[in-house]
Scaffold this active site. Structure first.
Site, PDB file in Angstrom:
ATOM      1  N   SER A  22       1.170  -1.173   0.071  1.00  0.00           N
ATOM      2  CA  SER A  22       0.005  -0.031   0.002  1.00  0.00           C
ATOM      3  C   SER A  22       1.095   1.415   0.303  1.00  0.00           C
ATOM      4  O   SER A  22       0.567   2.058   0.185  1.00  0.00           O
ATOM      5  CB  SER A  22      -0.353   0.145   1.003  1.00  0.00           C
ATOM      6  OG  SER A  22      -0.367  -0.061   2.615  1.00  0.00           O
ATOM      7  N   ASN A 109      -3.244  -1.858  13.011  1.00  0.00           N
ATOM      8  CA  ASN A 109      -4.351  -1.540  13.051  1.00  0.00           C
ATOM      9  C   ASN A 109      -5.273   0.031  13.857  1.00  0.00           C
ATOM     10  O   ASN A 109      -6.502   0.133  12.925  1.00  0.00           O
ATOM     11  CB  ASN A 109      -5.152  -2.833  13.653  1.00  0.00           C
ATOM     12  CG  ASN A 109      -5.142  -3.747  12.495  1.00  0.00           C
ATOM     13  OD1 ASN A 109      -4.447  -4.307  11.828  1.00  0.00           O
ATOM     14  ND2 ASN A 109      -5.366  -5.320  13.759  1.00  0.00           N
ATOM     15  N   HIS A 155     -39.613  20.921 -15.749  1.00  0.00           N
ATOM     16  CA  HIS A 155     -39.323  20.299 -16.271  1.00  0.00           C
ATOM     17  C   HIS A 155     -38.832  20.528 -17.817  1.00  0.00           C
ATOM     18  O   HIS A 155     -39.390  20.919 -18.729  1.00  0.00           O
ATOM     19  CB  HIS A 155     -40.879  20.768 -17.375  1.00  0.00           C
ATOM     20  CG  HIS A 155     -41.915  19.648 -16.304  1.00  0.00           C
ATOM     21  ND1 HIS A 155     -42.006  18.611 -15.609  1.00  0.00           N
ATOM     22  CD2 HIS A 155     -42.619  20.311 -15.586  1.00  0.00           C
ATOM     23  CE1 HIS A 155     -42.730  18.249 -14.708  1.00  0.00           C
ATOM     24  NE2 HIS A 155     -42.841  19.457 -14.144  1.00  0.00           N
ATOM     25  N   SER A 276     -11.053  24.065 -29.616  1.00  0.00           N
ATOM     26  CA  SER A 276     -10.989  22.697 -30.357  1.00  0.00           C
ATOM     27  C   SER A 276     -10.082  22.613 -30.905  1.00  0.00           C
ATOM     28  O   SER A 276      -9.403  23.865 -31.702  1.00  0.00           O
ATOM     29  CB  SER A 276     -12.354  22.968 -31.005  1.00  0.00           C
ATOM     30  OG  SER A 276     -12.052  22.060 -32.536  1.00  0.00           O
ATOM     31  N   LYS A 282     -14.576  27.743 -32.002  1.00  0.00           N
ATOM     32  CA  LYS A 282     -15.462  26.463 -30.785  1.00  0.00           C
ATOM     33  C   LYS A 282     -14.765  27.298 -29.648  1.00  0.00           C
ATOM     34  O   LYS A 282     -13.190  27.756 -29.407  1.00  0.00           O
ATOM     35  CB  LYS A 282     -14.671  25.240 -30.761  1.00  0.00           C
ATOM     36  CG  LYS A 282     -15.672  23.917 -32.007  1.00  0.00           C
ATOM     37  CD  LYS A 282     -17.039  24.583 -32.029  1.00  0.00           C
ATOM     38  CE  LYS A 282     -17.784  24.461 -29.744  1.00  0.00           C
ATOM     39  NZ  LYS A 282     -17.775  22.003 -29.825  1.00  0.00           N
ATOM     40  N   ASN A 284     -15.557  26.295 -25.803  1.00  0.00           N
ATOM     41  CA  ASN A 284     -16.542  25.063 -24.590  1.00  0.00           C
ATOM     42  C   ASN A 284     -16.477  25.353 -23.176  1.00  0.00           C
ATOM     43  O   ASN A 284     -14.805  25.560 -22.470  1.00  0.00           O
ATOM     44  CB  ASN A 284     -16.082  24.052 -24.934  1.00  0.00           C
ATOM     45  CG  ASN A 284     -15.963  23.256 -26.498  1.00  0.00           C
ATOM     46  OD1 ASN A 284     -16.431  23.616 -27.086  1.00  0.00           O
ATOM     47  ND2 ASN A 284     -14.545  23.235 -27.125  1.00  0.00           N
ATOM     48  N   GLU A 289     -17.887  21.439 -17.839  1.00  0.00           N
ATOM     49  CA  GLU A 289     -18.065  20.060 -18.425  1.00  0.00           C
ATOM     50  C   GLU A 289     -17.499  18.610 -17.514  1.00  0.00           C
ATOM     51  O   GLU A 289     -18.348  17.768 -16.843  1.00  0.00           O
ATOM     52  CB  GLU A 289     -17.995  19.746 -19.763  1.00  0.00           C
ATOM     53  CG  GLU A 289     -18.547  20.578 -20.561  1.00  0.00           C
ATOM     54  CD  GLU A 289     -18.065  20.022 -22.095  1.00  0.00           C
ATOM     55  OE1 GLU A 289     -17.861  19.335 -22.970  1.00  0.00           O
ATOM     56  OE2 GLU A 289     -18.540  21.206 -22.700  1.00  0.00           O
ATOM     57  N   TYR A 316     -10.490  -6.151  12.064  1.00  0.00           N
ATOM     58  CA  TYR A 316      -9.463  -5.638  11.416  1.00  0.00           C
ATOM     59  C   TYR A 316      -9.150  -6.797  10.344  1.00  0.00           C
ATOM     60  O   TYR A 316      -9.164  -8.024  10.114  1.00  0.00           O
ATOM     61  CB  TYR A 316      -8.096  -5.033  11.461  1.00  0.00           C
ATOM     62  CG  TYR A 316      -7.322  -4.255  10.132  1.00  0.00           C
ATOM     63  CD1 TYR A 316      -7.357  -3.365   9.693  1.00  0.00           C
ATOM     64  CD2 TYR A 316      -6.511  -5.512   9.708  1.00  0.00           C
ATOM     65  CE1 TYR A 316      -6.872  -2.746   8.683  1.00  0.00           C
ATOM     66  CE2 TYR A 316      -6.011  -4.964   8.321  1.00  0.00           C
ATOM     67  CZ  TYR A 316      -6.149  -3.604   7.708  1.00  0.00           C
ATOM     68  OH  TYR A 316      -5.437  -3.846   6.848  1.00  0.00           O
ATOM     69  N   LYS A 324      -8.726   4.261   1.417  1.00  0.00           N
ATOM     70  CA  LYS A 324      -8.108   4.747   1.213  1.00  0.00           C
ATOM     71  C   LYS A 324      -7.497   5.554  -0.356  1.00  0.00           C
ATOM     72  O   LYS A 324      -8.279   6.988  -0.385  1.00  0.00           O
ATOM     73  CB  LYS A 324      -6.364   4.753   2.023  1.00  0.00           C
ATOM     74  CG  LYS A 324      -5.637   4.478   3.338  1.00  0.00           C
ATOM     75  CD  LYS A 324      -4.577   3.922   3.357  1.00  0.00           C
ATOM     76  CE  LYS A 324      -4.351   2.859   3.820  1.00  0.00           C
ATOM     77  NZ  LYS A 324      -5.768   2.300   4.527  1.00  0.00           N
TER      78      LYS A 324
END
Ligand code: ARG
Length: 461
Positions: A22, A109, A155, A276, A282, A284, A289, A316, A324
């Site tokens: 880890s 632990n 809506h 772009s 373009k 954007n 986004e 544990y 993590k």
């Protein structure tokens, strides 16, 4: 060689090591791991398990390790499975035989659970600060918006005009709840697991209250098995972060379509847009986004951890190591997204004329005609039908609604004047409503709420 090799006669297979290591991601815990170890050493000295000299030697070695970590001169070795073993190995190299006393009465632990709580306290506080900052940007834009108004939608159909400030503050309140949620999560996670050991505590005279206070935790664990296996705080944090992501995704989506040529309600500043590679014209709204898109992985991180925790037996289990990466990832992504969205909103320019034209079009103030009749004593359902008939005729015959209203003796010119541009929004007077009178109150309350939240975070208002 690992720190626990005594029980083993064979070496760990490389595939096993590759799969279980880890260190590549839990290195992020180094500062809190050292903080935890320092408190542990003080705790051991406090109860006489270390002499004053031994305690001082270990604290000096831990401080030296911290310096090496900060300078980037710390050298990891093949046998370092995780940040905890790496630190202990190095402390032993630096402090000699005394180093072998560092892990007295402790397990990885309770150590890792302590680390992750300490890390989460700092990380979640920073996220809350970032979200509050975004709220302040929304409040500033709401103030700058003045009397600008736009259609409010249900809506995705134009429904009633609303002040732009009201619309922006709607997002603000949802983000402010996110801050409140983080504060509640912080409160619940403020418990020290140190002293729980592997799962059952110790035969040594440890003092968990002492180390909890040393680490600035509000309390120590009540149950050692719960202390080492509880990851509720990670799940809660991931939920809080996913919900922030969901809120940001709604805001991002709105900026994407508001800044489209079809809407043209706002323009995204060049600093928060991208071009772009092929189409020269373009521009954007990529930050917006991505704020929309990131929600996917944030929800994935939450879902992944919940599934890891489901059915785990006490206490544990190595599965818990899976806590993590999602936490680190969600914290990082939300931190970046909140900062980018704060910048996007701070530099967004709104086009009040285009918004107003959309909000003044058609029969968007039809409810005001119905309520005009209600005030004159007509039951609402009947008033609704009268106005709806005029709306239908206006559409079918291509006649202005105001003309039909003015001709109707039940309505007349006074009612028709309610359809004039900009009138309807000023008539939204309900407390908490979308017109200038309640929005002024709301803005003041929102600003006061933010100041209170800064104070709860122990920071400047
Ligand atoms: N790397 C481990 C984790 O993140 C540390 C705890 C290991 N404990 C153990 N008993 N193997 O959970």
């Amino acid at each position: 060689m690992t720190l626990w090799h005594g029980r083993f006669s064979g070496q760990m297979d490389q595939a096993m090591a590759d799969f279980t290591v880890s260190l590549p991601f839990d290195q992020a815990l180094f500062a809190v791991d050292l903080q935890g170890s320092m408190a542990h050493v003080k705790g051991l000295a406090h109860v006489g398990l270390l002499s004053a000299d031994e305690g001082a030697a270990l604290l000096a070695a831990l401080a030296a390790v911290r310096q090496e970590m900060e300078d980037g001169t710390f050298v990891f070795t093949e046998s370092d499975e995780d940040i905890h073993t790496a630190v202990e190995r190095r402390v032993t190299e630096l402090a000699g035989p005394t180093g072998a006393k560092l892990h007295t009465g402790r397990s990885r632990n309770d150590q890792v659970a302590t680390d992750l709580r300490l890390w989460s306290k700092v990380a979640l506080t920073e996220i809350a600060e970032g979200v509050l900052h975004l709220c302040e940007v929304l409040a500033a834009q709401a103030t700058a918006a003045g009397d600008a108004y736009l259609p409010g939608y249900t809506h995705v159909q134009r429904a009633q005009p609303v002040l732009l400030a009201h619309h922006l503050l709607a997002h603000g309140w949802s983000l402010r709840r996110d801050v409140d949620r983080i504060l509640a999560t912080l409160q619940r996670l403020d418990v020290s697991p140190l002293g729980a050991g592997a799962l059952a505590g110790s035969s040594l005279p440890l003092d968990p209250d002492f180390v909890a206070a040393e680490l600035g935790f509000a309390a120590r664990f009540e149950n050692s098995m719960d202390a080492v296996s509880d990851r509720d705080f990670v799940a809660e944090a991931l939920f809080d972060l996913a919900l922030i992501g969901i809120h940001l995704s709604r805001m991002g989506e709105e900026i994407v379509f508001w800044s489209s040529e079809e809407f043209a309600f706002c323009t995204v500043d060049d600093a928060f847009a991208s071009g772009s590679s092929m189409l020269p014209q373009k521009k954007n709204a990529d930050a917006a986004e991505l704020a929309r898109g990131k929600a996917g992985r944030l929800i994935g991180n939450l879902t992944g951890l919940l599934v890891t925790l489901k059915g785990l037996p006490l206490a544990y289990n190595r599965d818990l190591q899976e806590d993590k990466e999602p936490l680190f990832d969600s914290v990082r992504q939300v931190g970046l997204a909140v900062a980018a969205m704060a910048g996007t909103y701070a530099t967004l320019s709104f086009h009040a004329t285009t918004m107003a034209a959309a909000a003044d079009a058609g029969a968007i103030a039809a409810i005001d005609l119905a309520e005009f009749l209600v005030v004159a004593g007509v039951p609402f359902r009947e008033a609704h039908a009268i106005v709806a008939t005029h709306v239908r005729r206006s559409i079918d015959e291509g006649v202005a609604l105001a003309a039909l209203v003015a001709e109707d003796p039940r309505l007349g010119p006074d009612a028709a004047s309610l359809l004039a541009p900009g009138v309807a929004v000023t008539r939204r007077t309900t407390p908490g409503g979308a017109g200038p009178i309640p929005v002024a109150t709301q803005l003041a309350r929102f600003t006061a709420a933010l100041a209170a939240d800064w104070a709860r975070l122990g920071q400047r208002p």
